[in-house]
Design a protein around this motif. Structure first.
Motif, mmCIF file in Angstrom:
data_model
loop_
_atom_site.group_PDB
_atom_site.id
_atom_site.type_symbol
_atom_site.label_atom_id
_atom_site.label_comp_id
_atom_site.label_asym_id
_atom_site.label_seq_id
_atom_site.Cartn_x
_atom_site.Cartn_y
_atom_site.Cartn_z
ATOM 1 N N ALA A 71 -56.059 17.395 47.312
ATOM 2 C CA ALA A 71 -56.281 15.999 47.714
ATOM 3 C C ALA A 71 -57.772 15.669 47.723
ATOM 4 C CB ALA A 71 -55.670 15.758 49.093
ATOM 5 N N TRP A 72 -58.580 16.606 48.200
ATOM 6 C CA TRP A 72 -60.030 16.403 48.271
ATOM 7 C C TRP A 72 -60.640 16.286 46.883
ATOM 8 C CZ3 TRP A 72 -63.813 20.076 46.801
ATOM 9 C CH2 TRP A 72 -65.127 19.810 47.241
ATOM 10 N N LYS A 73 -60.179 17.097 45.936
ATOM 11 C CA LYS A 73 -60.736 17.079 44.577
ATOM 12 C C LYS A 73 -60.543 15.733 43.892
ATOM 13 C CE LYS A 73 -58.578 20.555 42.792
ATOM 14 N NZ LYS A 73 -58.139 21.486 41.735
ATOM 15 N N LYS A 74 -59.465 15.040 44.222
ATOM 16 C CA LYS A 74 -59.195 13.753 43.573
ATOM 17 C C LYS A 74 -60.251 12.705 43.902
ATOM 18 C CE LYS A 74 -54.181 14.436 43.498
ATOM 19 N NZ LYS A 74 -52.857 13.984 44.028
ATOM 20 N N VAL A 80 -70.436 15.944 41.308
ATOM 21 C CA VAL A 80 -69.981 17.186 41.947
ATOM 22 C C VAL A 80 -69.010 17.907 41.016
ATOM 23 C CG1 VAL A 80 -68.798 18.213 43.930
ATOM 24 C CG2 VAL A 80 -70.278 16.218 44.250
ATOM 25 N N ALA A 81 -69.243 19.201 40.816
ATOM 26 C CA ALA A 81 -68.356 20.030 39.992
ATOM 27 C C ALA A 81 -67.696 21.071 40.891
ATOM 28 C CB ALA A 81 -69.141 20.712 38.887
ATOM 29 N N PHE A 82 -66.378 21.112 40.873
ATOM 30 C CA PHE A 82 -65.642 22.081 41.687
ATOM 31 C C PHE A 82 -65.122 23.215 40.817
ATOM 32 C CE2 PHE A 82 -61.695 23.814 43.336
ATOM 33 C CZ PHE A 82 -62.084 24.194 44.621
ATOM 34 N N THR A 83 -65.181 24.435 41.350
ATOM 35 C CA THR A 83 -64.654 25.580 40.617
ATOM 36 C C THR A 83 -64.027 26.570 41.581
ATOM 37 O OG1 THR A 83 -65.188 27.312 39.007
ATOM 38 C CG2 THR A 83 -66.836 26.870 40.692
#
Length: 213
Positions: A71-74, A80-83
């Motif tokens: 939910a947070w990634k959306k 910001v890049a998430f991995t």
């Protein structure tokens, strides 16, 4: 009397409600996060603020955290890049091998959450580390080529990534899962899972506010 009793009850409940709804204060080093003297990013610098989650498929806290992260990634800003980074305390951890094999096969969107479900909900995969052949069979059930997935788990490229993970964990002081690392500079030490995301957001804002070199 009934009105007086109701007023007294309301006067007692209102402070509790206010406390429950009060926003958390600013994050503090040493309490919410640690500054990493020799921290590392997982991906090369690309002009974006990196947020890395070190996780384990067998970790039930990570399984509980996954829907929150989804939910947070959306809502992530463009800068910001998430991995994900699979934990590798054991250099032969087959679930970490499975993650990197799925990444190489570009199958992570299909199998990442399914691996959590197979371990923690369906019981179709064991919590202890299965063999690569068992994981290959599971991948085949998800429509992937079994032989290719086993080969990817056993490849030199995957072994190199496993070695890199251990260096990443050491540099960033990773002691357990899930652990969030922001831009290779901060490691989150917050309490609840939801609070960790709040701290991540605050650290991202701190990084964004710094002057660009």
């Amino acid at each position: 009397m009934p009105r007086l009793f109701a007023w007294l009850l309301l006067s007692l409940l209102l402070p509790l409600t206010a406390c429950a709804q009060a926003p958390a204060g600013p994050v503090q080093a040493g309490r919410d996060y640690e500054v990493l003297p020799q921290g590392q990013r997982w991906q090369p610098a690309n002009g974006k603020i990196e947020v890395a989650e070190v996780f384990a498929y067998t970790c039930h806290h990570c399984a509980d955290f996954q829907p929150m992260v989804d939910a947070w990634k959306k809502k992530l800003p463009a800068d910001v890049a998430f991995t994900y980074v699979p934990v590798a305390f054991d250099p032969e951890d087959s679930y970490a091998l499975a993650y990197f094999a799925a990444e190489s096969a570009k199958a992570l969107p299909k199998v990442h959450n399914a691996l959590f479900d197979a371990i923690h909900k369906d019981g179709t995969l064991p919590r202890n580390s299965p063999t690569v052949d068992e994981l290959g069979t599971w991948f085949a059930q998800k429509g992937l080529n079994q032989s290719r997935m086993v080969a990817l788990m056993q490849s030199k490229e995957t072994a190199a990534k496993m070695s890199r993970v251990r260096g990443f964990m050491k540099a960033n002081g990773v002691k357990g899962t899930p652990t969030m690392v922001v831009n290779g500079k901060y490691v989150v030490r917050g309490g609840s899972l939801a609070d960790r995301l709040r701290i991540v957001d605050a650290l991202v804002a701190m990084e964004r506010a710094k002057p660009k070199p």
